[in-house]
Write a protein that holds these residues in place. Sequence first.
Motif, PDB file in Angstrom:
ATOM      1  N   ALA A  50       0.833  -1.204   0.000  1.00  0.00           N
ATOM      2  CA  ALA A  50       0.000   0.000   0.000  1.00  0.00           C
ATOM      3  C   ALA A  50       0.872   1.261   0.000  1.00  0.00           C
ATOM      4  O   ALA A  50       0.577   2.224  -0.715  1.00  0.00           O
ATOM      5  N   LYS A  51       1.950   1.253   0.791  1.00  0.00           N
ATOM      6  CA  LYS A  51       2.859   2.400   0.806  1.00  0.00           C
ATOM      7  C   LYS A  51       3.503   2.593  -0.560  1.00  0.00           C
ATOM      8  O   LYS A  51       3.591   3.706  -1.062  1.00  0.00           O
ATOM      9  N   ARG A  52       3.938   1.502  -1.169  1.00  0.00           N
ATOM     10  CA  ARG A  52       4.586   1.581  -2.482  1.00  0.00           C
ATOM     11  C   ARG A  52       3.593   2.091  -3.529  1.00  0.00           C
ATOM     12  O   ARG A  52       3.957   2.888  -4.387  1.00  0.00           O
ATOM     13  N   TYR A  53       2.352   1.654  -3.448  1.00  0.00           N
ATOM     14  CA  TYR A  53       1.316   2.114  -4.369  1.00  0.00           C
ATOM     15  C   TYR A  53       1.126   3.624  -4.247  1.00  0.00           C
ATOM     16  O   TYR A  53       1.026   4.327  -5.250  1.00  0.00           O
ATOM     17  N   GLU A  54       1.098   4.132  -3.017  1.00  0.00           N
ATOM     18  CA  GLU A  54       0.951   5.572  -2.801  1.00  0.00           C
ATOM     19  C   GLU A  54       2.153   6.326  -3.370  1.00  0.00           C
ATOM     20  O   GLU A  54       1.997   7.396  -3.954  1.00  0.00           O
ATOM     21  N   GLN A  55       3.354   5.767  -3.209  1.00  0.00           N
ATOM     22  CA  GLN A  55       4.550   6.400  -3.773  1.00  0.00           C
ATOM     23  C   GLN A  55       4.459   6.446  -5.290  1.00  0.00           C
ATOM     24  O   GLN A  55       4.791   7.461  -5.911  1.00  0.00           O
ATOM     25  N   ILE A  56       4.016   5.378  -5.887  1.00  0.00           N
ATOM     26  CA  ILE A  56       3.892   5.319  -7.347  1.00  0.00           C
ATOM     27  C   ILE A  56       2.864   6.331  -7.831  1.00  0.00           C
ATOM     28  O   ILE A  56       3.076   7.016  -8.832  1.00  0.00           O
ATOM     29  N   LYS A  57       1.730   6.434  -7.117  1.00  0.00           N
ATOM     30  CA  LYS A  57       0.723   7.428  -7.490  1.00  0.00           C
ATOM     31  C   LYS A  57       1.299   8.837  -7.421  1.00  0.00           C
ATOM     32  O   LYS A  57       1.061   9.664  -8.313  1.00  0.00           O
ATOM     33  N   GLN A  58       2.067   9.126  -6.367  1.00  0.00           N
ATOM     34  CA  GLN A  58       2.660  10.456  -6.214  1.00  0.00           C
ATOM     35  C   GLN A  58       3.661  10.720  -7.336  1.00  0.00           C
ATOM     36  O   GLN A  58       3.676  11.806  -7.923  1.00  0.00           O
ATOM     37  N   LEU A  59       4.486   9.738  -7.662  1.00  0.00           N
ATOM     38  CA  LEU A  59       5.451   9.905  -8.742  1.00  0.00           C
ATOM     39  C   LEU A  59       4.749  10.101 -10.090  1.00  0.00           C
ATOM     40  O   LEU A  59       5.207  10.890 -10.919  1.00  0.00           O
ATOM     41  N   ALA A  60       3.654   9.417 -10.294  1.00  0.00           N
ATOM     42  CA  ALA A  60       2.897   9.582 -11.546  1.00  0.00           C
ATOM     43  C   ALA A  60       2.340  11.006 -11.632  1.00  0.00           C
ATOM     44  O   ALA A  60       2.380  11.621 -12.705  1.00  0.00           O
ATOM     45  N   LYS A  61       1.848  11.541 -10.508  1.00  0.00           N
ATOM     46  CA  LYS A  61       1.354  12.924 -10.497  1.00  0.00           C
ATOM     47  C   LYS A  61       2.482  13.897 -10.823  1.00  0.00           C
ATOM     48  O   LYS A  61       2.308  14.825 -11.611  1.00  0.00           O
ATOM     49  N   GLU A  62       3.639  13.680 -10.191  1.00  0.00           N
ATOM     50  CA  GLU A  62       4.785  14.560 -10.446  1.00  0.00           C
ATOM     51  C   GLU A  62       5.221  14.465 -11.906  1.00  0.00           C
ATOM     52  O   GLU A  62       5.544  15.477 -12.531  1.00  0.00           O
ATOM     53  N   ASN A  63       5.215  13.261 -12.439  1.00  0.00           N
ATOM     54  CA  ASN A  63       5.587  13.056 -13.836  1.00  0.00           C
ATOM     55  C   ASN A  63       4.620  13.781 -14.766  1.00  0.00           C
ATOM     56  O   ASN A  63       5.042  14.449 -15.718  1.00  0.00           O
ATOM     57  N   ASP A  64       3.342  13.663 -14.489  1.00  0.00           N
ATOM     58  CA  ASP A  64       2.338  14.360 -15.308  1.00  0.00           C
ATOM     59  C   ASP A  64       2.536  15.870 -15.254  1.00  0.00           C
ATOM     60  O   ASP A  64       2.435  16.559 -16.269  1.00  0.00           O
ATOM     61  N   GLU A  65       2.815  16.384 -14.052  1.00  0.00           N
ATOM     62  CA  GLU A  65       3.035  17.817 -13.896  1.00  0.00           C
ATOM     63  C   GLU A  65       4.274  18.263 -14.671  1.00  0.00           C
ATOM     64  O   GLU A  65       4.258  19.289 -15.357  1.00  0.00           O
ATOM     65  N   LEU A  66       5.343  17.494 -14.594  1.00  0.00           N
ATOM     66  CA  LEU A  66       6.558  17.841 -15.328  1.00  0.00           C
ATOM     67  C   LEU A  66       6.325  17.801 -16.837  1.00  0.00           C
ATOM     68  O   LEU A  66       6.804  18.676 -17.569  1.00  0.00           O
ATOM     69  N   ARG A  67       5.587  16.804 -17.300  1.00  0.00           N
ATOM     70  CA  ARG A  67       5.267  16.740 -18.732  1.00  0.00           C
ATOM     71  C   ARG A  67       4.430  17.941 -19.164  1.00  0.00           C
ATOM     72  O   ARG A  67       4.668  18.532 -20.206  1.00  0.00           O
ATOM     73  N   ARG A  68       3.453  18.302 -18.329  1.00  0.00           N
ATOM     74  CA  ARG A  68       2.602  19.451 -18.640  1.00  0.00           C
ATOM     75  C   ARG A  68       3.443  20.713 -18.731  1.00  0.00           C
ATOM     76  O   ARG A  68       3.327  21.487 -19.685  1.00  0.00           O
ATOM     77  N   ARG A  69       4.335  20.901 -17.780  1.00  0.00           N
ATOM     78  CA  ARG A  69       5.193  22.087 -17.795  1.00  0.00           C
ATOM     79  C   ARG A  69       6.143  22.073 -18.982  1.00  0.00           C
ATOM     80  O   ARG A  69       6.411  23.114 -19.579  1.00  0.00           O
ATOM     81  N   LEU A  70       6.642  20.898 -19.323  1.00  0.00           N
ATOM     82  CA  LEU A  70       7.555  20.788 -20.457  1.00  0.00           C
ATOM     83  C   LEU A  70       6.849  21.165 -21.752  1.00  0.00           C
ATOM     84  O   LEU A  70       7.389  21.905 -22.574  1.00  0.00           O
TER      85      LEU A  70
END
Length: 112
Positions: A50-70
């Motif tokens: 469950a902790k790893r899943y939450e980390q992956i979700k957070q990283l996916a959000k950060e990745n999406d934000e970085l792609r949007r900014r790029l």
Amino acid sequence: MMKDKHGAMSAERRGTGEQRLVERMAELERRLKEVEAENIVLKELAYQSAKRYEQIKQLAKENDELRRRLFQSPWSEKTGKADEDERPDSWFLRTLRQENAIVPRPERNKEK
């Protein structure tokens, strides 16, 4: 005398039956301890998952934000080429420039 013999056989059967029950209870208690230990391990694995899943979700959000900014940056214009000074650099290169640890290449200055 027959009754004594019959009573002795009955007591013997009862004794072996009781012994089997004691052995069976000991086996069931051993198995119960094994299952409880397995349950503890499974709960810990579920918690870590469950902790790893939450980390992956957070990283996916950060990745999406970085792609949007790029994609919103001038660097991603139709030509795909923006002035190098406007290109999003890594934190490392920006920091080095700010600290004057690296200087702009002379080719850049000639173009301007």
